[in-house]
Design a protein around this motif. Structure first.
Motif, mmCIF file in Angstrom:
data_model
loop_
_atom_site.group_PDB
_atom_site.id
_atom_site.type_symbol
_atom_site.label_atom_id
_atom_site.label_comp_id
_atom_site.label_asym_id
_atom_site.label_seq_id
_atom_site.Cartn_x
_atom_site.Cartn_y
_atom_site.Cartn_z
ATOM 1 N N LEU A 64 18.755 3.059 -37.349
ATOM 2 C CA LEU A 64 19.624 2.217 -36.508
ATOM 3 C C LEU A 64 18.779 1.270 -35.652
ATOM 4 O O LEU A 64 19.091 0.078 -35.515
ATOM 5 N N MET A 65 17.694 1.778 -35.097
ATOM 6 C CA MET A 65 16.805 0.938 -34.286
ATOM 7 C C MET A 65 16.185 -0.172 -35.126
ATOM 8 O O MET A 65 16.016 -1.299 -34.651
ATOM 9 N N LEU A 67 17.500 -1.681 -37.660
ATOM 10 C CA LEU A 67 18.511 -2.727 -37.856
ATOM 11 C C LEU A 67 18.563 -3.668 -36.655
ATOM 12 O O LEU A 67 18.740 -4.872 -36.809
ATOM 13 N N LEU A 68 18.417 -3.106 -35.460
ATOM 14 C CA LEU A 68 18.568 -3.922 -34.241
ATOM 15 C C LEU A 68 17.292 -4.609 -33.800
ATOM 16 O O LEU A 68 17.338 -5.682 -33.200
ATOM 17 N N LEU A 69 16.152 -3.974 -34.044
ATOM 18 C CA LEU A 69 14.904 -4.440 -33.425
ATOM 19 C C LEU A 69 13.928 -5.117 -34.385
ATOM 20 O O LEU A 69 12.853 -5.550 -33.969
ATOM 21 N N GLU A 71 13.767 -7.904 -35.447
ATOM 22 C CA GLU A 71 13.428 -9.266 -35.010
ATOM 23 C C GLU A 71 12.204 -9.322 -34.098
ATOM 24 O O GLU A 71 11.645 -10.394 -33.885
ATOM 25 N N TYR A 72 11.778 -8.176 -33.559
ATOM 26 C CA TYR A 72 10.610 -8.166 -32.677
ATOM 27 C C TYR A 72 9.287 -7.941 -33.410
ATOM 28 O O TYR A 72 8.231 -7.891 -32.765
ATOM 29 N N ARG A 79 12.816 -5.530 -44.323
ATOM 30 C CA ARG A 79 13.597 -4.561 -43.560
ATOM 31 C C ARG A 79 14.023 -3.375 -44.411
ATOM 32 O O ARG A 79 14.083 -2.237 -43.953
ATOM 33 N N GLU A 194 6.086 -7.526 -27.900
ATOM 34 C CA GLU A 194 7.202 -7.468 -26.954
ATOM 35 C C GLU A 194 7.694 -6.033 -26.756
ATOM 36 O O GLU A 194 7.967 -5.607 -25.628
ATOM 37 N N LEU A 195 7.803 -5.260 -27.860
ATOM 38 C CA LEU A 195 8.243 -3.876 -27.708
ATOM 39 C C LEU A 195 7.180 -3.028 -27.007
ATOM 40 O O LEU A 195 7.512 -2.107 -26.252
#
Ligand code: CA
Lengths: 221, 221
Positions: A64-65, A67-69, A71-72, A79, A194-195
């Protein structure tokens, strides 16, 4: 290959119907065998309930992470490959057990135990899928690609969120300091500046609140 | 949008550090909020432990199955999209609860409850990701694409494996017959003739063993 002294598999206790094609039978046996990942418990406490997390729900959370992250990621990533890696990254723990990140004694022979577990577990699969899963897992373990580095970053960031949300969690393990946490989590920076910046802020904020002790003379981020 | 009478989110109990960028903050809040999926329990019993399965580990299992079984899809599928669908397909149950497949009373307002849950949950995300997740979930629910049909087939096949392996499981629910199971599982055939053939064999074998009662004059596969 399984040796004679190993316990029978869970899959062996669920005989497949006569006439099931050989390839499908091996795939289904693997799907049954890995039900055991739901019974491998980690040190991390959940946020939503008063119990420890198991490897299966942890692996779901990483997907799930992703899918959301995604982009960082600092490098281009596929993916779909990251998703495959996080889904299978902990499967070896079905036979090898979970090794706590801050347990240096258990970490000593972890690599050997996990390789033996991978040999045994992936052998259930048809040969092409055995080789594919093994290659993905090796790549993940060695952080040998942008996808592996991103998957590893998810694996390190997720328990950080659980510990932060629990105002300590496994940060309160005797002997662990903010310097240890920073050191163990620094691989996040190999995937995303960034993360990693966000992760450092979480650790610093945790130390400010007293949720993890400060090292006497440890590094500062 | 959340209305005034709704409980505060889990994410609201975990304040993010000052200076966390707005977009990342919303993504992290969503990641924290969905920890609750680990606490939504299904009717299906595990194979590996004597307890019911939760939605998070169930969703992980579907992702693993997708990696292994995508080759049986009758239509071309984008595996990455199927993985995304199975990872998020049950998230609405965090607010709407799990509705048992054979509970026809609860199924009546299920759609409405789940839509309201989706409105509330996905609103935590940045708008573009809110819209993307919602579209994927709608597509899954409506079985509106080859990927959605395959994801739905995984969702129906997995508990069938748990019930078969448990020599009954929820097949033993009072009033349920083999005809009911066949009817509820037939969507597997919309994705894969080979997996539907295997699923029918499991149900027939289960009925032969007495793990699910035969319908008095029900359909035969
Ligand atoms: Ca691990």
């Amino acid at each position: 290959m399984p040796s004679d002294d190993q316990a029978p598999t869970l899959a062996a206790s669920v005989p497949q119907p006569d006439g099931t094609p050989e390839r499908l039978r091996r795939q289904i046996e693997f799907i049954i065998e890995v039900d055991q990942l739901k019974n491998v418990f980690r040190q991390s406490p959940l946020l939503a309930a008063d119990r420890r997390e198991n490897d299966a729900e942890h692996s779901w959370h990483l997907a799930l992470m992703t899918l959301l992250l995604a982009e960082y990621a600092d490098e281009p990533i596929d993916r779909s490959k990251v998703l495959a890696m996080v889904v299978l990254h902990d499967l070896v723990e079905i036979y090898a057990g979970d090794t706590f990140l801050y347990d240096t004694a258990a970490s000593a022979d972890q690599e050997e135990r996990e390789r033996a577990a991978a040999d045994r577990l992936f052998a259930i699969l048809p040969n092409d899928q055995r080789d594919h899963f093994r290659a993905l897992w090796d790549e993940f373990e060695e952080r040998a690609s942008a996808e592996a580095r991103f998957a590893k970053a998810m694996d390190r960031l997720q328990p950080l969120l659980l510990n932060y949300g629990n105002r300590g969690g496994t940060w309160r393990t005797p002997g662990v300091t903010d310097a240890d946490v920073l050191a163990r989590k620094s691989v996040i920076g190999d995937a995303s500046a960034e993360l990693w910046s966000y992760a450092r802020t979480l650790i610093r904020t945790g130390a400010d609140h007293g949720w993890v002790p400060r090292a006497e003379a440890g590094p500062r981020s």
